[in-house]
Design an enzyme around this catalytic site. Structure first.
Site, PDB file in Angstrom:
ATOM      1  N   PHE A 112       9.766   0.397   4.906  1.00 42.80           N
ATOM      2  CA  PHE A 112       9.180   1.647   5.373  1.00 42.80           C
ATOM      3  C   PHE A 112       7.967   2.085   4.566  1.00 42.80           C
ATOM      4  O   PHE A 112       7.143   2.880   5.040  1.00 42.80           O
ATOM      5  CB  PHE A 112      10.237   2.762   5.392  1.00 42.80           C
ATOM      6  CG  PHE A 112      10.490   3.438   4.080  1.00 42.80           C
ATOM      7  CD1 PHE A 112       9.940   4.678   3.800  1.00 42.80           C
ATOM      8  CD2 PHE A 112      11.319   2.860   3.127  1.00 42.80           C
ATOM      9  CE1 PHE A 112      10.191   5.319   2.598  1.00 42.80           C
ATOM     10  CE2 PHE A 112      11.574   3.495   1.929  1.00 42.80           C
ATOM     11  CZ  PHE A 112      11.013   4.721   1.663  1.00 42.80           C
ATOM     12  N   LYS A 113       7.811   1.563   3.350  1.00 37.31           N
ATOM     13  CA  LYS A 113       6.682   1.970   2.530  1.00 37.31           C
ATOM     14  C   LYS A 113       5.347   1.600   3.185  1.00 37.31           C
ATOM     15  O   LYS A 113       4.313   2.212   2.902  1.00 37.31           O
ATOM     16  CB  LYS A 113       6.774   1.332   1.144  1.00 37.31           C
ATOM     17  CG  LYS A 113       8.096   1.599   0.417  1.00 37.31           C
ATOM     18  CD  LYS A 113       8.329   3.057   0.148  1.00 37.31           C
ATOM     19  CE  LYS A 113       9.687   3.329  -0.465  1.00 37.31           C
ATOM     20  NZ  LYS A 113       9.831   2.992  -1.852  1.00 37.31           N
ATOM     21  N   ASP A 114       5.355   0.601   4.081  1.00 35.14           N
ATOM     22  CA  ASP A 114       4.118   0.219   4.779  1.00 35.14           C
ATOM     23  C   ASP A 114       3.555   1.374   5.601  1.00 35.14           C
ATOM     24  O   ASP A 114       2.341   1.451   5.804  1.00 35.14           O
ATOM     25  CB  ASP A 114       4.372  -0.958   5.727  1.00 35.14           C
ATOM     26  CG  ASP A 114       4.637  -2.259   4.995  1.00 35.14           C
ATOM     27  OD1 ASP A 114       4.065  -2.449   3.901  1.00 35.14           O
ATOM     28  OD2 ASP A 114       5.406  -3.086   5.511  1.00 35.14           O
TER      29      ASP A 114
END
Length: 494
Positions: A112-114
């Site tokens: 999810f950091k993308d």
């Protein structure tokens, strides 16, 4: 819009300054003076938009000095099909009529950091131009697994930037470690820290507050910034996917506009669930925010008792991105409640001095109206992975399993069957060994052969970025004591 420090609300700065700095000089977190409201009818308009268009609309409300044309260009690059494997970018998968899963792992690092770290480099480089900064930015990152690779990939070979990532030695999955240590790019560095994530994160914060280090770096033509969620440029893009998910559910007939939506988020540093809170403050009809923790359940205790106490056993779990006892972004929530930077500064001083603080009854009551919390240990995590796979033919990773379990706990305890969104933060292929064990496999393949094993067992195909690790060369093998992190940074910038 002005951005203040959670520890000093008397001195504001612009969005560009807040994003460039990463962390306020007093150690506080930059936060907007107010949360803008979505105009009447905006959610209806957003339903027919693409993810990129929604990102421009939502972020534009916070970034007054950035033009729509600038943000449109950023969104087109950040969320392109070259980066994400689906045009939806952050698709919603429905398991039952009132149970949905927001998939945030379709980007280049499969986590999810993308969603934020593909946008942050564009925001940061533009901010440097707007603030007329002539030094090269040195980005320091502490990671519990996913932020590191996301930041490295986002800032790889970006002009006028250098990035150094610190991760806890033996505290991330094999795939996560390989993603970082094989990172390509001329401006990147990676180093393991002897200790856990909190050691790495505390070390990075210490470097930010070190005046002598800042002077040394300035002499060499550098200044420090951050790609952790302490940087407002990380939190802001995360708000977008909650707005987008609600719009998708309405568009697809799963919700009627105005229906409440409960959201369950697996979180360690509190940034992901904080973004959901901000979405609700903007006008998205958010019901309960349900905070899901693993055995490092410091947030569960705080949200249910009002006592934050990091003086506890640290557990290394099968959901390592949540192995955190110091949740930095909670400071922003405390400011949202208190609206008093002196009170927040007092909490943080207590945390630093004795590892513990307790909020007032007023704050406890405020939190109880909006948040619930629970936790899930490794044994239960494995059971949930298997059950969700057998029941729904849906494969999830360990962090997502924690969220599903806590969501079910909440429903059992409260009887609340409001439509719910469970946030899925990583591809199951990032945690193959744990997922395979949960599915009953007793012998786990070595190295990256484990990707093929999970494919054989489930029929799913490993994401291209992970399968491609086979062809990568390990570039970074160094490790360091937490007291020597400054030496690593200075060595990188020689």
């Amino acid at each position: 819009m002005q951005y203040i420090s959670t520890r000093n609300n008397q001195q504001g700065c612009t969005a560009a300054q807040a994003i460039s700095q990463g962390l306020a000089r007093d150690g506080g977190l930059r936060t907007p003076m107010y949360i803008p409201k979505l105009p009447k009818g905006a959610l209806e308009q957003l339903c027919s938009m693409s993810y990129q268009q929604r990102a421009v609309y939502v972020m534009g409300l916070f970034l007054e000095e950035f033009s729509a044309a600038e943000l449109t260009g950023f969104a087109a690059k950040a969320y392109s099909l070259d980066k994400f494997d689906t045009p939806a970018v952050a698709p919603v998968h429905t398991l039952e009529d009132n149970l949905h899963c927001l998939e945030l792992w379709h980007g280049p690092t499969c986590a999810f950091k993308d969603m934020a770290l593909q946008m942050l480099p564009h925001l940061l480089t533009a901010s440097l131009k707007k603030t007329q900064e002539d030094k090269t930015v040195c980005i320091l990152v502490a990671t519990s697994g996913d932020t590191g690779k996301g930041a490295l990939e986002g800032f790889r070979d970006v002009d006028n930037t250098r990035i150094m990532v610190f991760y806890p030695k033996d505290g991330v999955s094999q795939v996560q470690q390989l993603q970082m240590t094989t990172q390509e790019g001329d401006n990147v560095g990676v180093c393991a820290v002897h200790g856990n994530f909190d050691d790495a994160q505390t070390g990075v914060k210490r470097l930010f507050s070190d005046e002598a280090l800042r002077e040394k770096l300035a002499e060499r033509g550098y200044f420090l910034s951050s790609a952790n969620s302490i940087n407002w440029g990380r939190v802001l893009p995360q708000i977008v996917y909650y707005v987008s998910a609600y719009c998708d559910l309405v568009r697809d007939g799963k919700l009627t506009m105005g229906d409440k939506l409960n959201i369950c988020v697996p979180t360690g540093n509190f940034g992901n669930i904080l973004a959901a809170y901000y979405a609700g403050e903007m006008g998205v009809p958010v019901g309960k925010l349900i905070c899901a923790s693993n055995s490092n359940n410091v947030l569960t205790e705080f949200l249910t008792t009002g006592v934050y106490d990091r003086n506890r056993t640290f557990y290394t779990t099968t959901s390592p991105s949540m192995d955190i006892l110091i949740s930095s972004n909670l400071e922003r929530l405390l400011y949202a409640v208190e609206q008093d930077s002196e009170a927040v500064r007092g909490y943080m001083e207590q945390l630093n001095a004795c590892g513990k603080y307790e909020v007032s009854d007023k704050v406890k009551a405020w939190i109880a109206k909006r948040f619930c919390a629970g936790f899930c240990d490794d044994a239960q995590t494995a059971k949930v992975i298997e059950r969700i796979y057998r029941q729904y033919d849906y494969l999830i990773d360990t962090h997502t399993a924690v969220a599903f379990d806590v969501m079910e706990q909440y429903r059992r305890e409260t009887g609340d069957e409001t439509a719910a969104l469970v946030v899925s933060t990583a591809s199951p292929f990032k945690f193959c060994d744990s997922v395979l064990t949960a599915l009953g496999q007793t012998e786990i393949a070595d190295g990256l052969a484990v990707l093929d094993q999970l494919t054989e067992v489930t029929g799913r195909t490993a994401p291209v970025p992970l399968a491609g690790l086979r062809d990568k060369r390990v570039r970074f093998t160094a490790s360091v004591d937490k007291e020597r992190m400054e030496d690593v940074v200075l060595g990188m910038l020689d």
